[in-house]
Design a protein around this motif. Structure first.
Motif, PDB file in Angstrom:
ATOM      1  N   GLU A 183     -14.342 -55.191  61.277  1.00 55.68           N
ATOM      2  CA  GLU A 183     -13.698 -56.024  60.247  1.00 55.68           C
ATOM      3  C   GLU A 183     -13.225 -55.104  59.124  1.00 55.68           C
ATOM      4  O   GLU A 183     -14.037 -54.458  58.460  1.00 55.68           O
ATOM      5  N   GLY A 190     -10.495 -58.645  55.889  1.00 58.41           N
ATOM      6  CA  GLY A 190     -11.118 -59.530  56.862  1.00 58.41           C
ATOM      7  C   GLY A 190     -10.487 -59.518  58.250  1.00 58.41           C
ATOM      8  O   GLY A 190     -10.979 -60.187  59.148  1.00 58.41           O
ATOM      9  N   ARG A 200      -9.923 -58.374  61.890  1.00 57.43           N
ATOM     10  CA  ARG A 200     -10.846 -57.752  62.848  1.00 57.43           C
ATOM     11  C   ARG A 200     -10.063 -57.085  63.961  1.00 57.43           C
ATOM     12  O   ARG A 200      -9.211 -57.719  64.591  1.00 57.43           O
ATOM     13  N   PHE A 219     -18.488 -56.179  62.991  1.00 53.29           N
ATOM     14  CA  PHE A 219     -18.590 -57.635  63.110  1.00 53.29           C
ATOM     15  C   PHE A 219     -19.335 -57.989  64.394  1.00 53.29           C
ATOM     16  O   PHE A 219     -20.142 -58.898  64.420  1.00 53.29           O
ATOM     17  N   SER A 220     -19.052 -57.232  65.455  1.00 59.71           N
ATOM     18  CA  SER A 220     -19.729 -57.415  66.734  1.00 59.71           C
ATOM     19  C   SER A 220     -19.532 -56.142  67.559  1.00 59.71           C
ATOM     20  O   SER A 220     -18.709 -55.296  67.203  1.00 59.71           O
ATOM     21  N   TRP A 221     -20.268 -56.012  68.626  1.00 60.01           N
ATOM     22  CA  TRP A 221     -20.115 -54.825  69.460  1.00 60.01           C
ATOM     23  C   TRP A 221     -20.649 -55.098  70.858  1.00 60.01           C
ATOM     24  O   TRP A 221     -21.389 -56.049  71.093  1.00 60.01           O
ATOM     25  N   HIS A 227     -12.146 -53.537  55.747  1.00 58.31           N
ATOM     26  CA  HIS A 227     -12.992 -53.743  54.571  1.00 58.31           C
ATOM     27  C   HIS A 227     -12.465 -54.706  53.527  1.00 58.31           C
ATOM     28  O   HIS A 227     -13.244 -55.418  52.927  1.00 58.31           O
ATOM     29  N   ALA A 274     -14.200 -50.146  57.627  1.00 58.41           N
ATOM     30  CA  ALA A 274     -14.529 -51.461  58.174  1.00 58.41           C
ATOM     31  C   ALA A 274     -16.037 -51.620  58.213  1.00 58.41           C
ATOM     32  O   ALA A 274     -16.797 -50.710  57.855  1.00 58.41           O
ATOM     33  N   THR A 275     -16.463 -52.804  58.658  1.00 57.35           N
ATOM     34  CA  THR A 275     -17.863 -53.047  58.975  1.00 57.35           C
ATOM     35  C   THR A 275     -17.926 -53.621  60.392  1.00 57.35           C
ATOM     36  O   THR A 275     -16.956 -54.194  60.886  1.00 57.35           O
ATOM     37  N   ILE A 299     -24.875 -55.181  62.848  1.00 58.44           N
ATOM     38  CA  ILE A 299     -23.851 -56.054  62.280  1.00 58.44           C
ATOM     39  C   ILE A 299     -23.781 -55.813  60.770  1.00 58.44           C
ATOM     40  O   ILE A 299     -24.812 -55.808  60.092  1.00 58.44           O
ATOM     41  N   GLY A 300     -22.582 -55.574  60.267  1.00 58.64           N
ATOM     42  CA  GLY A 300     -22.396 -55.309  58.847  1.00 58.64           C
ATOM     43  C   GLY A 300     -22.422 -53.831  58.485  1.00 58.64           C
ATOM     44  O   GLY A 300     -22.132 -53.466  57.343  1.00 58.64           O
ATOM     45  N   LEU A 304     -15.994 -54.659  67.320  1.00 53.87           N
ATOM     46  CA  LEU A 304     -15.027 -55.509  66.639  1.00 53.87           C
ATOM     47  C   LEU A 304     -15.227 -55.184  65.169  1.00 53.87           C
ATOM     48  O   LEU A 304     -16.239 -55.553  64.561  1.00 53.87           O
TER      49      LEU A 304
END
Ligand SMILES: [Zn+2]
Length: 132
Positions: free
Chosen positions: A84, A89, A91, A59-61, A86, A56-57, A106-107, A82
């Protein structure tokens, strides 16, 4: 007997087995998350559960510094991401293995491992995210 019920039961059952599965609508081919008994886009009740990699990447934390109910088993502070997934999409909320308290970006790429976490008096399956 399966301890999980509801539209997301396959998710929890697979997580307890060390797999990530997510629902995809057979009517419109969209990912359906949160899981439901009927697709919010096309109304179809035909759902496929597809296995995904726990990659994943961010998205928020957020980082939690103060105790709240049901987190008594967790060391403070802990970081929640949160994530996302890979290639779809979707989450998912999860805890970040973050002993050095390095702020996530982020990312940023994440990889997940399957574990259990204690919530109150219960132990539930989870994905613990970490930097690869
Ligand atoms: Zn649909």
């Amino acid at each position: 007997m399966n301890r999980f019920d509801g539209a997301d039961a396959p998710y929890w059952t697979a997580l307890a087995e060390g797999r990530l599965v997510l629902p995809r609508c057979e009517g419109c081919d969209r990912w359906m998350w949160p899981a439901g008994h009927r697709c919010g886009h096309c109304g179809s009740t035909a759902v496929r559960w597809l296995e995904r990699e726990a990659r994943a990447t961010v998205f928020s934390w957020t980082r939690t510094w103060h105790r709240f109910v049901l987190t008594e088993a967790l060391d403070l502070p802990f970081t929640t991401v949160l994530a996302e997934i890979h290639d779809c999409g979707v989450r998912l909320l999860g805890r970040l293995d973050d002993p050095d308290r390095i702020n996530p970006v982020i990312g940023e790429a994440l990889s997940g491992r399957f574990a259990t976490t204690v919530v109150g008096d219960d132990s539930i399956p989870t994905i613990i995210w970490s930097r690869p």
